[in-house]
Design a protein around this motif. Structure first.
Motif, PDB file in Angstrom:
ATOM      1  N   VAL A 245      68.200   5.213  14.092  1.00 47.11           N
ATOM      2  CA  VAL A 245      68.552   6.722  14.017  1.00 47.11           C
ATOM      3  C   VAL A 245      67.267   7.546  13.769  1.00 47.11           C
ATOM      4  O   VAL A 245      66.986   8.766  14.207  1.00 47.11           O
ATOM      5  CB  VAL A 245      69.599   7.027  13.179  1.00 47.11           C
TER       6      VAL A 245
ATOM      7  N   VAL B 225      75.090  12.871  12.600  1.00 42.99           N
ATOM      8  CA  VAL B 225      75.114  11.201  13.026  1.00 42.99           C
ATOM      9  C   VAL B 225      76.653  10.722  13.438  1.00 42.99           C
ATOM     10  O   VAL B 225      77.523  10.884  12.286  1.00 42.99           O
ATOM     11  CB  VAL B 225      74.472  10.489  11.941  1.00 42.99           C
TER      12      VAL B 225
ATOM     13  N   ASP C 116      76.375   5.956  15.496  1.00 44.27           N
ATOM     14  CA  ASP C 116      75.069   6.154  15.240  1.00 44.27           C
ATOM     15  C   ASP C 116      74.225   6.928  16.346  1.00 44.27           C
ATOM     16  O   ASP C 116      72.636   7.196  16.403  1.00 44.27           O
ATOM     17  CB  ASP C 116      74.123   4.674  15.109  1.00 44.27           C
ATOM     18  N   THR C 117      74.944   7.606  17.217  1.00 45.81           N
ATOM     19  CA  THR C 117      74.148   8.519  18.130  1.00 45.81           C
ATOM     20  C   THR C 117      74.047  10.012  17.338  1.00 45.81           C
ATOM     21  O   THR C 117      74.923  10.271  16.426  1.00 45.81           O
ATOM     22  CB  THR C 117      75.015   8.798  19.350  1.00 45.81           C
ATOM     23  N   LEU C 118      73.153  10.787  17.791  1.00 48.95           N
ATOM     24  CA  LEU C 118      72.647  12.133  17.338  1.00 48.95           C
ATOM     25  C   LEU C 118      73.125  13.208  18.112  1.00 48.95           C
ATOM     26  O   LEU C 118      72.946  13.104  19.334  1.00 48.95           O
ATOM     27  CB  LEU C 118      71.396  12.198  16.796  1.00 48.95           C
TER      28      LEU C 118
END
Length: 376
Positions: A234, A261, A265-267
């Motif tokens: 991240v 987040v 765990d993708t942004l």
């Protein structure tokens, strides 16, 4: 690194800051420490930045004559908030340099422009749609889906100028916002909120700060934990996005990037701030240079070193009466790095100062701030 900095603006040149709040104050303190002179434009006499600057012009932010006066008395101009009159800044460039330019303000000063810019450059954002009236709101609700958040496109901060829509039923609060252009955004179920400051030198070198974790109360930043307690992947993804945004903007100065987040765990990028940011205050004590020094270095054309965080840190905002409580407790806390912005009036939910604690044990740092149980 062999880079020609012959066009750098060196001390004792004068930096003009549009805006005299706490961000301007901390910019000024960094600039003064480096030997620059500083002038401030702000409508409030003895504004926080003006208390530490060389001079203040007391005038409204959209007073073009006053802004031109600041420009004539300065070598370089900068701003500490988004809602600055772009036309006045364009005119001011006849007298002083404005390395940040006005395109940055045009993009970040309007939520729709900002989301569209990010989307066009492949930066992940929540689904969104423009809204100008009831018909377009109904269309946007069907396109974006619910739950969603309706926000004014311009203005608004700390939760102001926005309302939640749990269903496609248009609420009274949403009707009220339709008096001005808006944006509808899909509400995200995120795990945590994080942010990263990034800067870029005149030579085009992009330098990110560490990724930090933010905790909010009533839509206002309450606590920042640095670095963020998230997976290394991240941190790496945030740095990659920050570099991409800085390069796409041809950034000068410092930019704050707020992320969500997601559970996988993708942004997603939530918002941009074209200036130092509240969540970057920890850098004053916890990094080799602060976000404010980085901002001054960038706009003046000086080189910027790689950023290193010398200690984990926790920053706690002091809102309203929290400031009085913190003053009273200061005698018991030698570990506190205490910042009082010097605002004339203590008002509820207003940012009055902050406290930073450095400790390699984040739980211990949080415990050192636990006695601040003021405004909730």
């Amino acid at each position: 690194m062999n880079v020609n900095f012959k066009n750098a603006i060196l001390p004792p040149a004068t930096i003009g800051i549009v805006g005299g709040g706490q961000l301007g104050q901390m910019m000024t303190l960094s600039a003064k420490a480096m030997g620059y002179h500083v002038g401030v434009l702000d409508p409030m006499p003895k504004a926080p930045a003006a208390q530490v600057a060389d001079f203040q012009i007391v005038a409204a932010y959209d007073d073009q004559a006053a802004l031109l006066d600041l420009a004539r008395r300065s070598d370089v101009l900068t701003y500490e908030f988004e809602n600055v009159d772009e036309a006045a800044l364009v005119a001011a460039q006849a007298y002083a340099q404005l390395p940040q330019g006005t395109a940055l303000l045009h993009i970040t000063g309007d939520r729709l422009n900002e989301k569209q810019f990010l989307h066009d450059h492949g930066i992940p954002v929540t689904p969104f749609a423009p809204v100008t009236d009831l018909q377009s709101l109904n269309y946007a609700l069907n396109r974006v889906g619910t739950p969603a958040i309706l926000k004014t496109a311009a203005g608004g901060y700390d939760g102001h100028g926005q309302t939640d829509l749990a269903t496609t039923t248009v609420t009274d609060a949403a009707h009220a916002l339709l008096a001005q252009p808006c944006i509808l955004e899909a509400r995200q179920e995120f795990r945590t909120e994080v942010s990263m400051m990034v800067t870029r030198s005149a030579a085009g070198v992009v330098t990110p700060f560490p990724l930090v974790e933010n905790q909010h109360q009533h839509h206002i930043l309450h606590t920042t934990i640095a670095p963020a307690n998230v997976r290394p992947s991240v941190h790496a993804a945030a740095r990659k996005i920050a570099v991409s945004i800085a390069e796409a903007l041809q950034l000068r100065g410092v930019l704050g990037i707020e992320f969500f987040v997601l559970p996988d765990d993708t942004l997603l990028v939530n918002e941009l701030a074209p200036r130092p940011h509240n969540s970057g205050h920890y850098t004053i004590e916890a990094c080799n240079i602060s976000q404010f020094e980085a901002h001054i270095r960038s706009i003046c054309g000086l080189p910027i070193p790689a950023i290193t965080q010398t200690s984990p840190a926790v920053m706690r905002n002091l809102l309203g009466a929290d400031l009085t409580l913190a003053r009273q407790q200061l005698i018991n806390h030698p570990e506190w790095h205490f910042h009082d912005y010097g605002k004339a009036d203590i008002k509820p939910q207003r940012k009055m100062g902050h406290v930073t604690v450095l400790n390699h044990d984040i739980d211990a740092a949080l415990a050192a701030l636990a006695s601040l149980k003021g405004e909730q």
